[in-house]
Design a protein around this motif. Structure first.
Motif, PDB file in Angstrom:
ATOM      1  N   ASP A   1      -9.348 -34.201   9.318  1.00  0.00           N
ATOM      2  CA  ASP A   1      -8.285 -34.705  10.180  1.00  0.00           C
ATOM      3  C   ASP A   1      -7.304 -33.569  10.406  1.00  0.00           C
ATOM      4  N   ILE A   2      -6.905 -33.350  11.648  1.00  0.00           N
ATOM      5  CA  ILE A   2      -5.938 -32.306  12.002  1.00  0.00           C
ATOM      6  C   ILE A   2      -4.662 -32.979  12.493  1.00  0.00           C
ATOM      7  N   SER A   3      -3.530 -32.576  11.954  1.00  0.00           N
ATOM      8  CA  SER A   3      -2.250 -33.175  12.343  1.00  0.00           C
ATOM      9  C   SER A   3      -1.185 -32.103  12.496  1.00  0.00           C
ATOM     10  N   LEU A   4      -0.218 -32.388  13.345  1.00  0.00           N
ATOM     11  CA  LEU A   4       0.977 -31.556  13.462  1.00  0.00           C
ATOM     12  C   LEU A   4       2.058 -32.178  12.587  1.00  0.00           C
ATOM     13  N   MET A   5       2.598 -31.387  11.667  1.00  0.00           N
ATOM     14  CA  MET A   5       3.700 -31.823  10.816  1.00  0.00           C
ATOM     15  C   MET A   5       4.993 -31.240  11.388  1.00  0.00           C
ATOM     16  N   THR A   6       5.987 -32.082  11.615  1.00  0.00           N
ATOM     17  CA  THR A   6       7.270 -31.628  12.143  1.00  0.00           C
ATOM     18  C   THR A   6       8.367 -31.990  11.148  1.00  0.00           C
ATOM     19  N   TYR A   7       9.167 -30.973  10.784  1.00  0.00           N
ATOM     20  CA  TYR A   7      10.256 -31.152   9.832  1.00  0.00           C
ATOM     21  C   TYR A   7      11.583 -30.977  10.571  1.00  0.00           C
ATOM     22  N   GLY A   8      12.494 -31.915  10.400  1.00  0.00           N
ATOM     23  CA  GLY A   8      13.747 -31.909  11.145  1.00  0.00           C
ATOM     24  C   GLY A   8      14.674 -30.769  10.761  1.00  0.00           C
ATOM     25  N   PRO A   9      15.736 -30.557  11.561  1.00  0.00           N
ATOM     26  CA  PRO A   9      16.700 -29.492  11.268  1.00  0.00           C
ATOM     27  C   PRO A   9      17.397 -29.718   9.924  1.00  0.00           C
ATOM     28  N   GLY A  10      17.706 -28.608   9.254  1.00  0.00           N
ATOM     29  CA  GLY A  10      18.443 -28.666   8.005  1.00  0.00           C
ATOM     30  C   GLY A  10      19.899 -28.290   8.199  1.00  0.00           C
ATOM     31  N   ASP A  11      20.609 -28.137   7.092  1.00  0.00           N
ATOM     32  CA  ASP A  11      22.040 -27.822   7.143  1.00  0.00           C
ATOM     33  C   ASP A  11      22.323 -26.332   7.274  1.00  0.00           C
ATOM     34  N   ILE A  12      21.479 -25.487   6.661  1.00  0.00           N
ATOM     35  CA  ILE A  12      21.711 -24.043   6.663  1.00  0.00           C
ATOM     36  C   ILE A  12      21.344 -23.482   8.038  1.00  0.00           C
ATOM     37  N   TYR A  13      22.043 -22.422   8.449  1.00  0.00           N
ATOM     38  CA  TYR A  13      21.890 -21.944   9.822  1.00  0.00           C
ATOM     39  C   TYR A  13      20.450 -21.598  10.180  1.00  0.00           C
TER      40      TYR A  13
ATOM     41  N   GLY B   1      13.492 -34.019   0.206  1.00  0.00           N
ATOM     42  CA  GLY B   1      14.541 -33.767  -0.776  1.00  0.00           C
ATOM     43  C   GLY B   1      15.772 -33.100  -0.177  1.00  0.00           C
ATOM     44  N   GLU B   2      15.594 -32.393   0.929  1.00  0.00           N
ATOM     45  CA  GLU B   2      16.722 -31.769   1.626  1.00  0.00           C
ATOM     46  C   GLU B   2      17.352 -32.700   2.655  1.00  0.00           C
ATOM     47  N   GLY B   3      16.850 -33.914   2.751  1.00  0.00           N
ATOM     48  CA  GLY B   3      17.387 -34.867   3.708  1.00  0.00           C
ATOM     49  C   GLY B   3      16.863 -34.699   5.114  1.00  0.00           C
ATOM     50  N   ARG B   4      15.787 -33.926   5.277  1.00  0.00           N
ATOM     51  CA  ARG B   4      15.224 -33.673   6.607  1.00  0.00           C
ATOM     52  C   ARG B   4      14.058 -34.625   6.861  1.00  0.00           C
ATOM     53  N   TYR B   5      13.922 -35.051   8.107  1.00  0.00           N
ATOM     54  CA  TYR B   5      12.827 -35.970   8.397  1.00  0.00           C
ATOM     55  C   TYR B   5      11.494 -35.221   8.421  1.00  0.00           C
TER      56      TYR B   5
END
Length: 402
Positions: free
Chosen positions: A30-42, A103-107
């Protein structure tokens, strides 16, 4: 009978012992695209993504990403300033990635991709080739060669160019500048500095292909992509999951409009700069010296910074910056004249007046260039900030000279 039992046992053990995604039949992947939301650090504000390859039989799931860099690398800071950014590809288990970003609060989102067996095998072989130490490194570019464009390009190759053909034919919604400003808007001073330093490159017309330099944009665009022909035509994305919900404040959907804030700031700063042209009060001269020194130093440093980015770095997005018409090192030459004006009645030479006149005229030229329909840079906010200040300095030096 005993040998037959041992043979059957061996047949059962061999599939369990195989090395997961490395040698699994492509039909089991199975091939998937994983997307991680923006974090707090620049450096996390632009989000992140990875390509996941999962073997349904063994359960092994590996996320391949292109976003690894090392602050402790020799000469990292100097190379970063010069635009020579050494990044590399890496791979982690999907579980460890999800735990880290959650753990960093990112989706964390997963999009399952409807690839055929040949496409899965081609993508798997490329990922395994790319992860080798001799192939993993690359020179990072914020907009054209980053963790997302590498994932995008790998997918496009496996799809025989279908992704590029479709995304390249669709118009983009924002420019590089607009995306940068909205994503960095939670750190105002950094956002302003980046906006001032970006040149015409950041305002070029966009396609969905270019705009997919951002993980969130690639995720959104893949939902529209269709692959296959005739009876086999289908959506590229055939399923989505939310593996972790975001706990951080999401970035705005639009870039902030800097025109009014910077115009108001410029007008407020212009008031003390213009006071000596109308009054000889000591307080007026004192505030003029402070405001004039601050503006001259800012304009001069900004000019040197922009010239340095253009002449000595590989940051293409900062080359040819028209903000140099409003902010240039000539501003440093005004500082002696500003400090001489602190004494009431001391005659002024023509030098400071000429410098102020040249700078004021250059700023007006920059403003007039915006009347040209094909003018390549959207830097009106910074002209609106500088113009009142240069007008006030020109008025003050001209009046005091007379």
């Amino acid at each position: 009978m005993r040998h037959a039992l041992l043979f059957l046992l061996a047949l059962c053990v061999v599939p369990m012992a195989r090395a997961g995604i490395v040698d699994a039949p492509a039909a089991d992947l199975d091939i998937s695209l994983m997307t991680y939301g923006p974090g707090d650090i620049y450096w996390e504000r632009f989000g992140h993504d990875a390509l996941e390859i999962r073997d349904r039989v063994s359960g092994e799931a590996i996320a391949f990403n292109y976003g690894v860099f090392d602050f402790d690398q020799k000469g990292f800071i100097l190379n970063f300033a010069r635009g020579i950014m050494a990044y590399r590809m890496d791979a982690e288990t999907t579980q460890s990635d999800v735990e880290f970003y959650a753990g960093e609060g990112r989706y964390v989102h997963r999009q399952h991709l409807s690839l055929d067996i040949a496409q899965k095998d081609a993508l798997r072989r490329f990922m395994l080739w790319n992860i080798r130490p001799e192939n993993a490194g690359y020179h990072y570019d914020y907009y054209t060669d980053n963790c997302t464009t590498r994932v995008r390009d790998a997918l496009d190759t496996a799809l025989g160019g279908a992704l590029g053909r479709q995304l390249g034919s669709w118009g983009g919604d924002m420019t590089y500048r607009e995306h940068t400003s909205r994503l960095m808007s939670n750190q105002t001073w950094l956002m302003l500095g980046m906006d001032l330093g970006l040149g015409p490159y950041a305002d070029q017309p966009m396609t969905a292909w270019k705009e997919a330099f951002l993980p969130m944009e690639l995720e959104a665009e893949l939902r529209r992509v269709r692959i296959g022909n005739g009876a086999t035509e289908r959506p590229l994305v055939d399923g989505e999951e939310i593996l972790a919900t975001g706990q951080l404040l999401p970035p705005p959907f639009e870039a902030p409009d800097l025109r009014w804030p910077l115009l108001i700031a410029g007008l407020l700063l212009a008031i003390p700069l213009a006071l000596p042209a109308f009054t000889r009060h000591r307080e007026a001269r004192f505030t003029f010296v402070i405001a004039g020194t601050l503006f001259s130093v800012f304009a001069g440093v900004a000019g040197l910074f922009m010239i340095g980015l253009w002449a000595f770095t590989l940051h293409r997005s900062a080359w040819g910056n028209f903000n140099l018409l409003a902010y240039q090192p000539l501003a440093f030459l005004l500082i002696p004249g500003i400090w001489r004006l602190r004494r009431a009645g001391r005659p002024m030479g023509r030098f400071s007046t000429r410098i102020a006149a040249i700078s004021f005229a250059a700023c007006i030229i920059g403003l007039l260039l915006h009347l040209w329909p094909d003018f390549p840079q959207r830097n009106m906010p910074w002209l609106l900030f500088a113009l009142p200040c240069w007008a006030a300095l020109f008025a003050t030096f001209g009046r005091r000279h007379d």
